[in-house]
Scaffold this motif. Structure first.
Motif, PDB file in Angstrom:
ATOM      1  N   VAL A  43       7.196 -18.160 -71.609  1.00 40.28           N
ATOM      2  CA  VAL A  43       6.830 -19.408 -70.728  1.00 40.28           C
ATOM      3  C   VAL A  43       8.122 -19.806 -69.802  1.00 40.28           C
ATOM      4  CG1 VAL A  43       5.895 -21.495 -69.461  1.00 40.28           C
ATOM      5  CG2 VAL A  43       5.236 -19.814 -71.703  1.00 40.28           C
ATOM      6  N   PHE A  44       8.309 -19.542 -68.750  1.00 41.35           N
ATOM      7  CA  PHE A  44       9.254 -19.683 -67.742  1.00 41.35           C
ATOM      8  C   PHE A  44       8.846 -20.786 -66.545  1.00 41.35           C
ATOM      9  CE2 PHE A  44      10.500 -14.964 -68.961  1.00 41.35           C
ATOM     10  CZ  PHE A  44      11.330 -15.202 -68.960  1.00 41.35           C
ATOM     11  N   THR A  45       9.276 -21.740 -66.422  1.00 41.64           N
ATOM     12  CA  THR A  45       9.611 -22.952 -65.651  1.00 41.64           C
ATOM     13  C   THR A  45      10.153 -23.228 -64.987  1.00 41.64           C
ATOM     14  OG1 THR A  45      10.393 -24.435 -67.456  1.00 41.64           O
ATOM     15  CG2 THR A  45       7.709 -24.325 -67.490  1.00 41.64           C
ATOM     16  N   PRO A  46      10.457 -22.519 -63.360  1.00 43.45           N
ATOM     17  CA  PRO A  46      11.373 -22.389 -62.825  1.00 43.45           C
ATOM     18  C   PRO A  46      11.443 -23.835 -62.028  1.00 43.45           C
ATOM     19  CG  PRO A  46      10.179 -21.499 -61.821  1.00 43.45           C
ATOM     20  CD  PRO A  46       9.320 -21.426 -63.106  1.00 43.45           C
TER      21      PRO A  46
ATOM     22  N   LYS B 262      14.080 -25.013 -56.623  1.00 45.89           N
ATOM     23  CA  LYS B 262      14.540 -24.466 -55.432  1.00 45.89           C
ATOM     24  C   LYS B 262      14.636 -22.176 -56.358  1.00 45.89           C
ATOM     25  CE  LYS B 262      19.597 -24.366 -54.784  1.00 45.89           C
ATOM     26  NZ  LYS B 262      21.108 -24.008 -54.864  1.00 45.89           N
ATOM     27  N   GLU B 263      14.842 -22.544 -57.202  1.00 45.35           N
ATOM     28  CA  GLU B 263      14.582 -21.225 -57.794  1.00 45.35           C
ATOM     29  C   GLU B 263      13.525 -20.510 -57.456  1.00 45.35           C
ATOM     30  OE1 GLU B 263      16.720 -21.133 -62.124  1.00 45.35           O
ATOM     31  OE2 GLU B 263      14.773 -22.521 -62.420  1.00 45.35           O
ATOM     32  N   PHE B 264      12.344 -21.477 -57.257  1.00 46.37           N
ATOM     33  CA  PHE B 264      11.318 -21.107 -56.803  1.00 46.37           C
ATOM     34  C   PHE B 264      10.756 -20.845 -55.696  1.00 46.37           C
ATOM     35  CE2 PHE B 264       6.375 -19.976 -57.964  1.00 46.37           C
ATOM     36  CZ  PHE B 264       6.495 -19.263 -58.613  1.00 46.37           C
TER      37      PHE B 264
ATOM     38  N   TYR C 235      12.033 -14.669 -57.434  1.00 49.13           N
ATOM     39  CA  TYR C 235      12.522 -15.556 -58.398  1.00 49.13           C
ATOM     40  C   TYR C 235      11.894 -14.365 -60.321  1.00 49.13           C
ATOM     41  CZ  TYR C 235      11.762 -18.014 -63.209  1.00 49.13           C
ATOM     42  OH  TYR C 235      12.391 -18.499 -63.908  1.00 49.13           O
ATOM     43  N   ILE C 236      10.736 -13.930 -59.854  1.00 50.01           N
ATOM     44  CA  ILE C 236      10.304 -12.691 -60.837  1.00 50.01           C
ATOM     45  C   ILE C 236      11.119 -11.494 -60.604  1.00 50.01           C
ATOM     46  CG2 ILE C 236       8.048 -10.898 -60.273  1.00 50.01           C
ATOM     47  CD1 ILE C 236       6.250 -13.674 -58.986  1.00 50.01           C
ATOM     48  N   SER C 237      11.686 -10.741 -59.278  1.00 46.60           N
ATOM     49  CA  SER C 237      12.134  -9.858 -59.625  1.00 46.60           C
ATOM     50  C   SER C 237      13.638 -10.224 -60.866  1.00 46.60           C
ATOM     51  CB  SER C 237      12.671  -9.816 -58.223  1.00 46.60           C
ATOM     52  OG  SER C 237      13.714  -8.524 -58.480  1.00 46.60           O
ATOM     53  N   SER C 238      14.104 -11.113 -60.494  1.00 49.68           N
ATOM     54  CA  SER C 238      15.009 -11.394 -61.416  1.00 49.68           C
ATOM     55  C   SER C 238      14.784 -12.120 -63.236  1.00 49.68           C
ATOM     56  CB  SER C 238      15.690 -12.957 -60.903  1.00 49.68           C
ATOM     57  OG  SER C 238      14.499 -14.050 -61.454  1.00 49.68           O
TER      58      SER C 238
ATOM     59  N   ALA D 185      10.145  -9.744 -68.556  1.00 43.79           N
ATOM     60  CA  ALA D 185       8.675  -9.359 -68.567  1.00 43.79           C
ATOM     61  C   ALA D 185       8.320  -7.676 -69.057  1.00 43.79           C
ATOM     62  CB  ALA D 185       8.730  -9.385 -67.353  1.00 43.79           C
ATOM     63  N   LYS D 186       8.773  -6.816 -68.924  1.00 45.65           N
ATOM     64  CA  LYS D 186       9.210  -6.228 -68.996  1.00 45.65           C
ATOM     65  C   LYS D 186       9.605  -5.774 -71.216  1.00 45.65           C
ATOM     66  CE  LYS D 186      11.165  -2.854 -65.334  1.00 45.65           C
ATOM     67  NZ  LYS D 186      11.835  -2.090 -65.092  1.00 45.65           N
ATOM     68  N   THR D 187      10.278  -6.705 -71.364  1.00 47.30           N
ATOM     69  CA  THR D 187      10.488  -5.847 -72.858  1.00 47.30           C
ATOM     70  C   THR D 187       9.493  -6.540 -73.578  1.00 47.30           C
ATOM     71  OG1 THR D 187      11.838  -8.318 -72.879  1.00 47.30           O
ATOM     72  CG2 THR D 187      13.174  -5.702 -72.726  1.00 47.30           C
TER      73      THR D 187
END
Length: 172
Positions: free
Chosen positions: A24-27, A30-32, A38-41, A46-48
């Motif tokens: 779970v990510f909670t940006p 500012k990050e979002f 953000y998703i690209s970062s 996510a790939k792993t």
């Protein structure tokens, strides 16, 4: 190739192991500010893991992407009795036929036979059951086609054949 594993006497035939929970990510706000960036970062994580969950920050509202003044769509009326596959096939055939003739620049109207509109889709299906247009002509099956269409008289035989030739045959 699918292989079936057979459990040995010591194994349970049905075993279940818990899958790991998604990260779970909670940006922060500012990050979002740019969600795609953000998703690209975080894409390597996510790939792993194969799946992740992103909880947007409090107060974040996605920008509305549709231009309301230019947004137009045509709602499709879907009658409950037309939800079955037979009706969808009928609809798709008729839609394809109408598009074909529209592209030809021809406005096709469904003709009447014995004071009822000709069921063009049913006519097409019956002709296919009899082996197609050429076979119906060669073996003179048009009276049988009319019988399956439930016409009382033999007289519409030529009319039905002509409607098939004019409306359906160029399409199929």
């Amino acid at each position: 190739k699918c292989k079936m594993q057979v459990a040995t006497k010591t194994e349970e035939p049905w075993s279940f192991s818990m899958l790991p929970t998604a990260r779970v990510f909670t940006p922060t706000l500012k990050e979002f500010s740019n969600p795609l960036k953000y998703i690209s970062s975080i894409k390597d994580v996510a790939k792993t893991t194969g799946i992740i969950k992103i909880i947007p920050p409090e107060g974040w509202a996605p920008p509305f992407a549709a231009k309301i003044d230019k947004f137009v769509f045509t709602p499709r009326v879907q009658k409950l009795n037309e939800l079955e596959a037979k009706s969808r096939c009928h609809f798709q055939f008729m839609e394809g036929l109408a598009k074909f003739w529209h592209l030809q620049g021809v406005d096709v109207k469904i003709p009447n036979v014995e004071y009822k509109p000709l069921d063009v889709y049913l006519l097409h299906k019956i002709v296919q059951e009899f082996g197609g247009y050429d076979k119906c002509c060669r073996e003179k099956k048009w009276s049988a086609v009319c019988k399956k269409l439930k016409y009382k008289d033999r007289s519409p035989t030529n009319t039905v054949r002509q409607h098939y030739e004019k409306i359906i045959h160029p399409y199929v």
